[in-house]
Design an enzyme around this catalytic site. Structure first.
Site, short mmCIF file in Angstrom:
data_model
loop_
_atom_site.label_atom_id
_atom_site.label_comp_id
_atom_site.label_asym_id
_atom_site.label_seq_id
_atom_site.Cartn_x
_atom_site.Cartn_y
_atom_site.Cartn_z
N ILE A 76 0.88 -1.12 -0.01
CA ILE A 76 0.03 0.15 0.00
C ILE A 76 1.05 1.30 0.13
O ILE A 76 1.45 1.50 1.07
CB ILE A 76 -1.18 -0.08 1.12
CG1 ILE A 76 -2.00 -1.03 1.15
CG2 ILE A 76 -1.72 1.21 1.25
CD1 ILE A 76 -3.09 -0.87 2.27
N TYR A 77 0.94 1.84 -1.08
CA TYR A 77 1.90 3.00 -1.35
C TYR A 77 0.87 4.43 -1.38
O TYR A 77 0.02 4.38 -2.34
CB TYR A 77 2.71 2.92 -2.77
CG TYR A 77 3.84 1.89 -2.09
CD1 TYR A 77 4.12 1.28 -0.95
CD2 TYR A 77 4.84 1.75 -3.51
CE1 TYR A 77 5.14 0.33 -1.22
CE2 TYR A 77 5.86 0.73 -3.41
CZ TYR A 77 6.00 0.09 -2.23
OH TYR A 77 7.07 -0.73 -2.05
N GLY B 52 -4.76 5.71 2.62
CA GLY B 52 -4.38 4.24 2.98
C GLY B 52 -5.43 3.55 3.59
O GLY B 52 -5.81 2.33 3.20
N ASN C 231 9.08 0.75 10.87
CA ASN C 231 8.11 1.78 10.09
C ASN C 231 6.77 1.82 11.10
O ASN C 231 6.02 1.25 10.92
CB ASN C 231 7.51 1.13 8.52
CG ASN C 231 7.13 2.01 7.88
OD1 ASN C 231 6.28 3.01 8.56
ND2 ASN C 231 6.59 1.73 6.64
N TYR D 147 -1.83 -0.42 10.86
CA TYR D 147 -2.27 -1.45 10.70
C TYR D 147 -2.99 -2.06 12.08
O TYR D 147 -3.97 -2.75 12.00
CB TYR D 147 -1.41 -2.46 9.95
CG TYR D 147 -0.93 -2.31 8.71
CD1 TYR D 147 -2.05 -2.26 7.74
CD2 TYR D 147 0.30 -1.78 8.23
CE1 TYR D 147 -1.71 -2.02 6.27
CE2 TYR D 147 0.53 -1.65 7.07
CZ TYR D 147 -0.65 -1.75 6.05
OH TYR D 147 -0.32 -1.54 4.77
N LYS E 111 -4.04 -0.44 14.43
CA LYS E 111 -5.31 0.44 14.41
C LYS E 111 -6.60 -0.19 13.67
O LYS E 111 -7.76 -0.03 14.29
CB LYS E 111 -5.11 2.06 14.03
CG LYS E 111 -6.45 2.68 14.23
CD LYS E 111 -6.53 4.28 13.59
CE LYS E 111 -6.46 3.97 12.02
NZ LYS E 111 -6.61 5.17 11.27
#
Length: 183
Positions: free
Chosen positions: A106-107, A118, A145, A152, A154
């Site tokens: 996911i960029y 996102g 990161n 993620y 959350k």
């Protein structure tokens, strides 16, 4: 509560399944977002090697042509702001016995961080997971990161394992996270 700007962005984002004709767009945004996210914390040589090995035209073309991989591009009006890549079956970077879907990327462009892009892409993954009947979604996130790990977590993802990710000549640890799909 979302602010007014985030609500406007959410209302104008379109997510579209990519085709081979989107190769140049995917390559450009891949290189830009990867560099924006990781260049400050990796050597220039390792960033260059990763881009050369993993984001080159031949590699991305093979991924786009793989029946078990899917790309989705997020647009704000006509501007590309991000994309996601998911893998099924043997296209996944790890093999599990369970029926799974991998989120490989996911960029989101740095200018659009914090604008819910996102989240919209991850919500799209969850919809796809529901319709394809997988048991869970999984992904790997570099242990350094922290922004992605928080995002993620959350969203209900939990760490279940880890693996080595090669960034040029540097071996980094990715935490493997998964989200069980409610049945």
């Amino acid at each position: 509560m979302k602010n007014k700007y985030q609500q406007i962005i959410m209302n104008t984002i379109e997510i579209r399944k990519a085709t081979v004709s989107d190769l140049e767009t995917i390559q450009k945004i891949s290189i830009q977002t990867f560099t924006e996210t990781f260049a400050a914390v990796n050597t220039p040589e390792n960033i260059t090697d990763y881009i050369k090995d993993s984001l080159n035209t031949e590699q991305l073309s093979a991924e786009l042509n793989n029946a078990n991989s899917q790309f989705y591009i997020a647009y704000s009006d006509i501007e590309v702001v991000g994309y996601l890549k998911i893998n099924f079956g043997d296209a996944q970077t790890e093999s599990f016995k369970e029926n799974t879907l991998e989120v490989q990327r996911i960029y989101v462009l740095q200018n659009f961080h914090g604008k819910n892009i996102g989240q919209l892409l991850l919500d799209e993954v969850k919809k796809i997971a529901q319709t394809t009947g997988v048991d869970y979604i999984w992904l790997g996130v570099w242990e350094e990161n922290h922004r992605a790990l928080q995002f993620y977590t959350k969203n209900g993802f939990v760490v279940f394992d880890k693996h080595v990710f090669k960034m040029g000549n540097d071996e980094q640890t990715d935490l493997l996270m998964r989200f069980h799909i409610p049945k």
